[in-house]
Design an enzyme around this catalytic site. Structure first.
Site, PDB file in Angstrom:
ATOM      1  N   GLN A  51       3.904   1.382  -1.265  1.00  0.00           N
ATOM      2  CA  GLN A  51       4.494   1.599  -2.586  1.00  0.00           C
ATOM      3  C   GLN A  51       3.422   2.142  -3.584  1.00  0.00           C
ATOM      4  O   GLN A  51       3.905   2.720  -4.625  1.00  0.00           O
ATOM      5  CB  GLN A  51       5.292   0.140  -3.210  1.00  0.00           C
ATOM      6  CG  GLN A  51       6.282  -0.135  -2.193  1.00  0.00           C
ATOM      7  CD  GLN A  51       7.327   0.752  -2.352  1.00  0.00           C
ATOM      8  OE1 GLN A  51       7.945   1.308  -3.583  1.00  0.00           O
ATOM      9  NE2 GLN A  51       8.189   1.100  -1.432  1.00  0.00           N
TER      10      GLN A  51
ATOM     11  N   GLU B 111      49.289  20.709 -39.373  1.00  0.00           N
ATOM     12  CA  GLU B 111      48.520  21.741 -38.791  1.00  0.00           C
ATOM     13  C   GLU B 111      48.838  22.759 -39.641  1.00  0.00           C
ATOM     14  O   GLU B 111      47.885  23.778 -40.136  1.00  0.00           O
ATOM     15  CB  GLU B 111      48.846  21.896 -37.469  1.00  0.00           C
ATOM     16  CG  GLU B 111      48.272  20.822 -36.450  1.00  0.00           C
ATOM     17  CD  GLU B 111      46.611  20.426 -36.874  1.00  0.00           C
ATOM     18  OE1 GLU B 111      45.870  21.178 -37.472  1.00  0.00           O
ATOM     19  OE2 GLU B 111      46.465  19.229 -36.924  1.00  0.00           O
TER      20      GLU B 111
ATOM     21  N   HIS C 137      47.029  22.962 -42.951  1.00  0.00           N
ATOM     22  CA  HIS C 137      45.705  23.337 -42.957  1.00  0.00           C
ATOM     23  C   HIS C 137      45.626  25.097 -42.723  1.00  0.00           C
ATOM     24  O   HIS C 137      44.668  25.630 -43.624  1.00  0.00           O
ATOM     25  CB  HIS C 137      45.032  22.848 -41.738  1.00  0.00           C
ATOM     26  CG  HIS C 137      44.752  21.393 -41.849  1.00  0.00           C
ATOM     27  ND1 HIS C 137      44.180  20.799 -43.003  1.00  0.00           N
ATOM     28  CD2 HIS C 137      44.889  20.390 -40.760  1.00  0.00           C
ATOM     29  CE1 HIS C 137      43.694  19.653 -42.570  1.00  0.00           C
ATOM     30  NE2 HIS C 137      44.455  19.333 -41.609  1.00  0.00           N
TER      31      HIS C 137
ATOM     32  N   MET D 104       0.772  -1.167  -0.052  1.00  0.00           N
ATOM     33  CA  MET D 104      -0.063   0.058   0.037  1.00  0.00           C
ATOM     34  C   MET D 104       0.814   1.295  -0.011  1.00  0.00           C
ATOM     35  O   MET D 104       0.548   2.320  -0.627  1.00  0.00           O
ATOM     36  CB  MET D 104      -1.016  -0.192   1.227  1.00  0.00           C
ATOM     37  CG  MET D 104      -1.857  -1.091   0.920  1.00  0.00           C
ATOM     38  SD  MET D 104      -3.140  -0.863  -0.189  1.00  0.00           S
ATOM     39  CE  MET D 104      -3.770   0.719   0.274  1.00  0.00           C
TER      40      MET D 104
END
Length: 628
Positions: free
Chosen positions: A139, A429, A432, A137
């Site tokens: 829960q 790098e 780039h 009850m």
């Protein structure tokens, strides 16, 4: 407070019952003073006529006896009363013949106490059943438990999480649409006098982090009427019919408190297209969706309940859910522009002390593509960095470092990197950065670093100057050239290539394929879309999807993609060879200082001296451009 009090009473009752049983058994053991003798010894006492007094309980077999010359009474439990009576049948007569003092003898009648022992397990079973019933009850009052399966799991509103439209920035038009709904709820006669009706549903669409839930919270803070928030996943349960029951309960509660607003977050969890899936769909979820469709616009009217929902997956929502009458208004909450980002930064910087060198307008200009959640996280990371160094205010350096941390992760300065890897990364790098500098459509280089961040060994960060929404064919071609700059630099200046360019090649190939099959940028293939977006496969709907072009066209597409990549590779090679001296200078600078900012990079590209505490490093020896 009453449930807690009842729980305490029940606990005390259980403790008392357990204590009574413990006391009973303990006292029984303590009161047991039976002499530790065997039956033979007892019978010998009687055979020798030494027992002057005895008392026998005919029910329990407990024998209390006293020997001649001894004042102490002793106890013994005979194993069998009938056998004992037979063994001592003539004892009284013989004893009285030989002794002047007659034998004192007594028998205690049999009393039936077995019912007590039979009752104990029954009582314990009943108490156990009561305890189990009590916890069941208890829960049943929680979310999603037993008897509350069919109840809507509404989210509790925290006063600390309440928001208003003043907390929403960078979404003026979206905010205006929702402000109109709030105003309708507050002043309905203003709209009904000219025949206007409030939208039955509002669907907030947009990428994650753009502020859809924040807008809903602002509506809750401004509306002044009951607000029922729930998540789409709360309707989904393993038990059949639970989702539809929760939808009915949600709308029942909203109708009882009308006018009211229902907010369903992540509605795609329950509003997914029906009939999708390997088995023909998810029957329980479809029942839940059907109930939602009926509640929003079915036989029963819902004039006083407004539904607001949020999702970032409009493509998978059921068409019946999106039609007018259910979601009359669809509001797209997209990425904020530079003005919106500045407003968002001002909102999140309210309680954060900023240094005099921090300009939120500049930060807004350099954070293109950031959502409101990203900007909030950016300022929070900057505040953490400032606190880490015991500063009282956030500086521009903190903002810059936090931005890089949000984009690529924290720097891994403690990682041991070999000189060979550093050299490869530096030239990669530099390739780039130099390629981007010499391509007019590419964004300006903001920072170049060879310090590891996240999964990247190095990073070249570019920042756009404007928020352009359209990307031209030439811009995409030059973007491919810039992406291939790392691989080309390795081939030219290191006479070898490595695995570090795998992600660059993947991105370049994807861009080239989109140019051919999606954007119609190929003169040879034509302005035709080939294939469909298969990134989000819908099992059961698109699982068996086949490409809508022939093998001959597929070969032409591959040929065009290869042609675009090869042309970009060739152009990149020419650019880097023509700027070999700048490549060496930049690589040498990176090897010595590990990073360079955008301003110093521009100076180095123009051949100007960079102000440092040391002289600008020279190029490494034995690194000349390889012969083509």
């Amino acid at each position: 407070m009453q449930p807690r009090k009842n729980k305490g009473i029940f606990t005390y009752i259980m403790i008392v019952i357990i204590a009574i049983f413990c006391i009973y058994f303990v006292t029984t053991k303590l009161s047991d003073t039976s002499e530790k003798v065997d039956y033979t010894t007892i019978i010998e006492y009687f055979d020798d006529y030494r027992v002057s007094y005895y008392e026998l309980d005919l029910g329990t077999g407990e024998l209390t006896y006293q020997l001649d010359g001894e004042g102490e009474k002793k106890k013994y439990t005979v194993p069998n009363v009938d056998i004992f009576l037979m063994d001592t049948k003539d004892y009284r007569q013989n004893y009285n013949k030989d002794h002047d003092t007659h034998l004192k003898q007594d028998y205690i009648k049999i009393t039936d106490r077995t019912w007590i022992y039979s009752l104990i397990p029954v009582v314990l079973t009943v108490l156990l059943g009561i305890a189990i019933l009590y916890f069941l009850m208890k829960q049943s009052g929680g979310g999603g438990k037993y008897t509350s399966f069919g109840k809507a799991n509404l989210k509790a509103q925290s006063s600390a999480r309440k928001a208003t439209f003043k907390d929403v920035a960078g979404a003026d038009e979206e905010k205006q649409e929702l402000e109109e709904i709030v105003d309708f709820l507050k002043h309905p006669s203003k709209y009904t006098s000219i025949g206007a009706k409030v939208p039955k549903g509002v669907l907030l669409l947009g990428p994650p982090g753009t502020g859809k839930t924040l807008l809903a919270r602002a509506v809750a803070g401004e509306a002044g009427c009951p607000f029922f928030p729930i998540s789409g996943s709360d309707f989904v349960e393993m038990f059949v019919g639970v989702g539809a029951s929760r939808v009915r309960d949600l709308f029942d509660q909203a109708k009882k408190h009308a006018p009211s607003i229902i907010f369903i977050d992540e509605i795609d969890a329950v509003g997914r297209h029906r009939g999708a899936g390997l088995g023909g769909g998810h029957d329980e979820r479809e029942q839940t969706l059907n109930q939602l469709l009926v509640e929003m616009d079915g036989f029963t009217g819902n004039e006083s309940v407004i539904v607001i929902a949020a999702t970032n997956r409009r493509d998978i929502l059921d068409p019946a859910l999106l039609r007018p009458g259910r979601f009359d208004r669809q509001i797209v909450v997209g990425y904020p522009d530079v003005k919106g980002r500045e407003e968002i930064l001002h909102v999140h910087a309210k309680n954060k002390p900023l240094g005099p060198d921090v300009d939120l307008k500049v930060i807004a200009q350099t954070t293109q593509g950031f959502t409101g959640a990203d900007l909030e996280n950016l300022l929070n990371e900057a505040a953490l960095l400032a606190a880490r160094t015991n500063r009282k205010a956030i500086t521009e350096h903190d903002i810059e470092e936090a931005t890089m941390k949000v984009i690529a992760g924290p720097e891994k300065k403690s990682r041991i990197v070999t000189e060979r890897d550093k050299t490869v990364t530096a030239y990669h790098e530099a390739g780039h950065a130099v390629a981007a500098y010499n391509l007019p459509t590419q964004d300006k280089v903001h920072q170049v670093t060879i310090i590891q961040r996240g999964m990247a060994a190095g990073l070249t960060v570019t920042r756009p100057d404007t928020d352009d929404q359209h990307v031209s064919r030439n811009q995409m071609r030059e973007n491919i050239i810039m992406l291939l700059g790392g691989r080309v630099a390795e081939e030219i200046f290191l006479d070898d290539i490595c695995t570090g360019a795998s992600n660059d090649i993947e991105r370049a190939t994807k861009t080239a394929r989109n140019m051919v099959t999606k954007y119609g940028f190929s003169d040879k293939i034509g302005t035709v879309v080939y294939g469909s977006d298969s990134e989000e496969v819908f099992l059961g709907k698109d699982y068996g999807h086949t490409k809508n072009y022939s093998e001959a066209i597929a070969a032409q597409i591959d040929e065009e993609v290869r042609s675009i990549i090869d042309k970009a590779y060739s152009d990149c090679t020419q650019i880097l060879k023509a700027n070999a001296d700048k490549m060496h200078k930049l690589a040498a600078y990176l090897l010595k200082y590990e990073k360079i900012n955008g301003e110093d990079f521009e100076k180095l590209m123009r051949g100007e001296d960079i102000e440092t505490n040391e002289e600008t490093p020279s190029a490494p020896e034995n690194l000349e451009p390889a012969e083509a």
